[in-house]
Design a protein around this motif. Structure first.
Motif, mmCIF file in Angstrom:
data_model
loop_
_atom_site.group_PDB
_atom_site.id
_atom_site.type_symbol
_atom_site.label_atom_id
_atom_site.label_comp_id
_atom_site.label_asym_id
_atom_site.label_seq_id
_atom_site.Cartn_x
_atom_site.Cartn_y
_atom_site.Cartn_z
ATOM 1 N N TYR A 1 -106.786 60.387 46.422
ATOM 2 C CA TYR A 1 -106.000 60.902 45.375
ATOM 3 C C TYR A 1 -105.255 59.768 45.002
ATOM 4 C CZ TYR A 1 -101.644 61.463 48.393
ATOM 5 O OH TYR A 1 -100.542 61.089 49.110
ATOM 6 N N VAL A 2 -104.719 59.673 43.717
ATOM 7 C CA VAL A 2 -104.210 58.521 43.231
ATOM 8 C C VAL A 2 -102.739 58.964 42.574
ATOM 9 C CG1 VAL A 2 -104.244 56.646 41.344
ATOM 10 C CG2 VAL A 2 -106.150 57.383 42.560
ATOM 11 N N SER A 3 -101.705 58.184 42.932
ATOM 12 C CA SER A 3 -100.331 58.560 41.949
ATOM 13 C C SER A 3 -99.692 57.399 41.614
ATOM 14 C CB SER A 3 -99.274 59.511 43.153
ATOM 15 O OG SER A 3 -99.367 58.343 44.685
ATOM 16 N N ASN A 4 -98.906 57.563 40.784
ATOM 17 C CA ASN A 4 -97.969 56.487 40.303
ATOM 18 C C ASN A 4 -96.430 56.503 40.848
ATOM 19 O OD1 ASN A 4 -99.800 55.599 38.316
ATOM 20 N ND2 ASN A 4 -99.253 57.083 37.080
ATOM 21 N N VAL B 1 -100.801 54.062 43.676
ATOM 22 C CA VAL B 1 -101.238 54.483 45.376
ATOM 23 C C VAL B 1 -102.192 55.135 45.634
ATOM 24 C CG1 VAL B 1 -100.084 55.542 47.330
ATOM 25 C CG2 VAL B 1 -98.558 54.173 45.569
ATOM 26 N N ILE B 2 -103.122 54.888 46.405
ATOM 27 C CA ILE B 2 -104.567 55.334 46.595
ATOM 28 C C ILE B 2 -104.444 55.971 48.153
ATOM 29 C CG2 ILE B 2 -107.056 55.560 46.659
ATOM 30 C CD1 ILE B 2 -106.966 52.838 44.435
ATOM 31 N N THR B 3 -104.574 57.262 48.289
ATOM 32 C CA THR B 3 -104.547 57.673 49.684
ATOM 33 C C THR B 3 -105.907 58.524 49.794
ATOM 34 O OG1 THR B 3 -102.165 58.006 49.470
ATOM 35 C CG2 THR B 3 -103.469 59.424 50.988
ATOM 36 N N SER B 4 -106.379 58.293 51.239
ATOM 37 C CA SER B 4 -107.749 59.088 51.560
ATOM 38 C C SER B 4 -107.752 59.600 52.831
ATOM 39 C CB SER B 4 -108.928 57.624 51.378
ATOM 40 O OG SER B 4 -108.855 56.952 50.226
ATOM 41 N N VAL B 5 -108.483 60.651 52.854
ATOM 42 C CA VAL B 5 -108.412 61.383 54.249
ATOM 43 C C VAL B 5 -109.718 62.099 54.585
ATOM 44 C CG1 VAL B 5 -107.373 63.355 53.563
ATOM 45 C CG2 VAL B 5 -107.164 62.894 55.810
ATOM 46 N N ASN B 6 -110.278 61.982 55.306
ATOM 47 C CA ASN B 6 -111.529 63.019 55.719
ATOM 48 C C ASN B 6 -111.165 64.281 56.178
ATOM 49 O OD1 ASN B 6 -113.968 63.957 56.678
ATOM 50 N ND2 ASN B 6 -114.743 62.041 57.225
ATOM 51 N N LEU B 7 -111.674 65.316 55.589
ATOM 52 C CA LEU B 7 -111.137 66.734 55.804
ATOM 53 C C LEU B 7 -111.898 67.455 56.763
ATOM 54 C CD1 LEU B 7 -110.446 67.916 52.221
ATOM 55 C CD2 LEU B 7 -108.705 66.854 53.680
ATOM 56 N N ASP B 8 -112.852 66.636 57.701
ATOM 57 C CA ASP B 8 -113.657 67.315 58.623
ATOM 58 C C ASP B 8 -112.750 67.732 59.746
ATOM 59 O OD1 ASP B 8 -113.245 64.856 59.775
ATOM 60 O OD2 ASP B 8 -115.308 64.566 60.124
#
Length: 715
Positions: A309-312, A362-369
């Motif tokens: 997801y990306v936020s400003n 701001v780019i945030t990443s997470v694996n949902l497994d």
């Protein structure tokens, strides 16, 4: 009395000189220089000037560069855009200083420079920030630039949307046991305000998320409700392997730094919140983790179980002078850690090349497994973002780069953008790792996410150059094709002068573009050869489509408006009047001769659907060739009155043979306008039933004949 009218670029220096009893007022124009503090050697460097420089300034040495040792350099430079832009296309890595002397100013007697030097760095690849000093220097320089030129706008300030071979195809066509979101790219989930797993329906309802048990459509039940506080607003839902992801925007009173009291024109600060729920037992959802960051939510994608997801984020850098120690980094929180807002480490911050503005992407990443424990990766990039495109390998962000107005609008105290070019930033994806890869700038502005596409290693983008409010600026439309390094390899330019893009769709080696002013030209473009894209056909029809959807490889569906041309009493240019909503079926089997083979006009002036601005509002059932959407129907002459008639949803059977109404699920009303609580937001199906989802209720219908089955109140 003498009234002095000054340009938006003028600082007024009123110098009263008295000679022989005569008073003079001298106006001086303070010219500001702006340019990114960092750039990549492969992309060159550019500076912008708030007013045109002398056309011969480079040739006569009034503009020059020095290196880190102060040595004057002989580099190829050129002035563009009427002397408002300096371009340095070929420049090696290193530290440089731009020098602009007074001799560079056109009509320099009444002009001054806010500064005559600008330092910048050229890098072979983007680098993380060295530390606090570099970040503070960046924002201090930006603050000075904005003081020197109050009308300065950094690039991208503002906002507000699979294998490559499937790029451009409609994702999740809904041919299974339950419906899915209408995604742009196959396999890349965009999330929506409604999700279903076939047994339960998850929907945003004001500041809540309702979980509805729809296993018995004739006796639906409210299984559970996720409550959020009054300052938190759910915006998007993802459903993945028993985990419900709720992306919300939370607003609260801005905290003052230290004990200093301040008044700000931004009294509220926003936080993007990601709430992860275990919904393996939907009647008993459990919050398992909550994380997020300061800033406003922009967009998100879910691919192979990984959420990006990306936020400003807009730091409070404008109070640097009053409070030099203010925190300028984005702050994050994670309930799996302390749960407190903590600043992002400097090594996770990067200045995007070619930008000079006061916001972060701001780019945030997470694996949902393993949502409760998996690592969260967050990177901050100084530079704004508006539109987003993503496939399995790459993520693209775009930002507007505004130029200032010339000509008629120059004599006004208002800032008016002449046009917006587009900055493109490409990121590589590897699990939760997101790394900057390349950037580019193209002429013109994007309409939406469908203006972008990647196919077989090439990035295609459609833009409109020029703006409607500048009388001397005739709009024109372009399609650019860029290689993996975002270098332009082909283009189709100057399409439909005087019109602008209303919709675009890329489908493999084909592209379709709708422009509009008086009629709707549908352009069919062959992009199979990236170096030589070619317009093969053009169809002109009344109205326009603002969303294009592929039916099959030979047919397109257009959703938009009908229009008609009406004469004006007393002469003058005819008026274009928008009528009812329009569905068009296009046969593009022969791209040199596209045809509109069927149409459907819904309602009169004022009729609209959420589909016309949000593609996720389109309902599809592939096996039954069904397409549906929410609609509010109005009637009237479009000039003196319009009258609300009904709201609800319409479902059509659309095949290559034509468009046929399957179900009119609207309800007539004697009210003057729609009721937000009962207005349909989305359509979904599960097994043999259709569901109309509103803010306060869910209505179910039998899918075979659309007979009503039941109604469930959500509030």
């Amino acid at each position: 009395m003498v009234i002095v009218k000054w340009s938006r670029a003028w600082w007024i220096a009123a110098i009263l000189l008295v000679f022989s009893g005569i008073a003079f007022i001298v106006l001086t124009e303070n010219i500001a220089i702006s340019g990114s503090s960092t750039a990549l050697s492969e992309s060159g460097w550019r500076a912008n000037f708030s007013a045109p420089l002398d056309a011969d300034a480079v040739e006569k040495g009034a503009i020059y560069l020095t290196d880190a040792d102060g040595q004057k350099l002989d580099l190829g430079m050129r002035l563009a855009n009427g002397g408002r832009i300096l371009e340095v296309p070929d420049i090696a890595s290193g530290d440089y200083t731009l020098h602009v002397t007074k001799a560079a100013l056109s009509s320099s007697f009444l002009k001054t420079l806010s500064t005559n030097q600008l330092e910048f760095t050229i890098q072979d690849e983007v680098q993380s920030l060295a530390g606090e000093e570099e970040l503070r220097t960046y924002f201090t320089r930006l603050l000075k630039l904005q003081k020197d030129n109050p009308f300065y706008r950094g690039f991208g300030e503002g906002v507000e949307e699979a294998e490559d071979s499937a790029s451009g195809e409609a994702g999740g066509m809904g041919g299974g046991e339950h419906s899915t979101t209408n995604n742009q790219v196959e396999g890349i989930d965009e999330g929506d305000i409604v999700q279903t797993d076939g047994d339960y329906l998850y929907s945003v309802s004001e500041s809540r998320v309702a979980i509805s048990d729809i296993r018995n459509p004739e006796n639906m039940k409210l299984a559970a409700v996720l409550e959020f506080d009054e300052e938190t607003y759910p915006e998007k839902l993802f459903l993945s392997d028993g985990t419900l992801t709720v992306i919300s925007s939370r607003f609260s009173l801005m905290e003052t730094e230290s004990d200093m009291e301040m008044e700000s024109f931004m009294p509220y600060s926003g936080i993007t919140v990601i709430s992860l729920y275990d919904v393996s037992t939907p009647e008993n959802p459990k919050l398992i983790r909550e994380f997020g960051n300061e800033g406003s939510f922009n967009n998100a994608r879910l691919s192979n179980g990984i959420l990006h997801y990306v936020s400003n984020v807009f730091p409070n850098y404008w109070i640097l002078e009053e409070q030099p120690d203010i925190e300028l980094r984005p702050r994050l929180f994670d309930s799996a850690q302390s749960g407190e807002l903590e600043p992002l480490p400097y090594e996770d911050l990067t200045i995007l090349p070619g930008t000079m503005e006061g916001s972060y992407s701001v780019i945030t990443s997470v694996n949902l497994d393993e949502p409760a424990s998996n690592e969260i990766s967050t990177k901050g990039f100084l530079g704004g973002n508006e539109q987003m495109y993503m496939n399995e390998q790459h993520l693209y962000l775009t930002a507007s780069a505004f130029e200032t107005a010339e000509g008629e609008f120059e004599d006004t105290a208002l800032w008016v953008p002449q046009q917006a070019d587009t900055e493109i930033f490409k990121f590589g994806l590897d699990g939760i790792s997101v790394e900057f890869m390349a950037s580019a700038r193209v002429q013109g502005s994007l309409l939406n996410q469908f203006s972008m596409d990647e196919f077989e290693g090439h990035f295609r983008v459609a833009t409109t150059e020029g703006v409607a409010w500048a009388p001397d600026s005739e709009s024109k439309n372009h399609l650019f094709i860029l290689n993996e390094q975002l270098e332009q390899v082909g283009s189709v330019e100057n399409l439909a002068p005087g019109e602008r893009i209303y919709s675009v769709r890329f489908i493999g080696s084909k592209a379709y573009m709708v422009t509009f002013r008086e009629t709707d030209p549908l352009f069919a473009i062959d992009v199979s050869d990236p170096a030589a894209p070619e317009v093969l056909g053009e169809l002109k029809i009344p109205g326009f489509s603002n969303y294009l959807h592929p039916l099959d490889d030979k047919h397109l569906i257009g959703f938009g408006y009908d229009t008609k041309i009406e004469s004006v009493k007393g002469g003058g240019e005819p008026r274009i009047v928008t009528g009812g909503m329009k569905i068009s079926l296009f046969d593009v089997s022969d791209m040199a001769n596209p045809k509109e083979t069927d149409t459907e006009i819904i309602g009169g002036p004022g009729t609209y659907s959420a589909l016309q601005y949000d593609h996720k509002a389109l309902f599809r059932h592939e096996q039954q060739s069904l397409f549906g959407f929410p609609v509010s129907i109005y009637e009237g002459d479009g000039m003196e009155y319009i009258e609300f008639q009904a709201e609800g949803a319409l479902v059509y059977s659309i095949t290559p043979e034509g468009i046929e109404l399957s179900a009119d699920l609207t309800q007539a009303s004697d009210q003057p306008y729609e009721d937000w609580n009962t207005s349909v937001q989305r359509l979904a199906y599960a097994k043999d039933s259709l569901y109309l989802v509103a803010n306060a209720q869910v209505r179910s219908y039998r899918l075979s004949d659309f007979e009503p089955l039941g109604t469930l109140a959500l509030q």
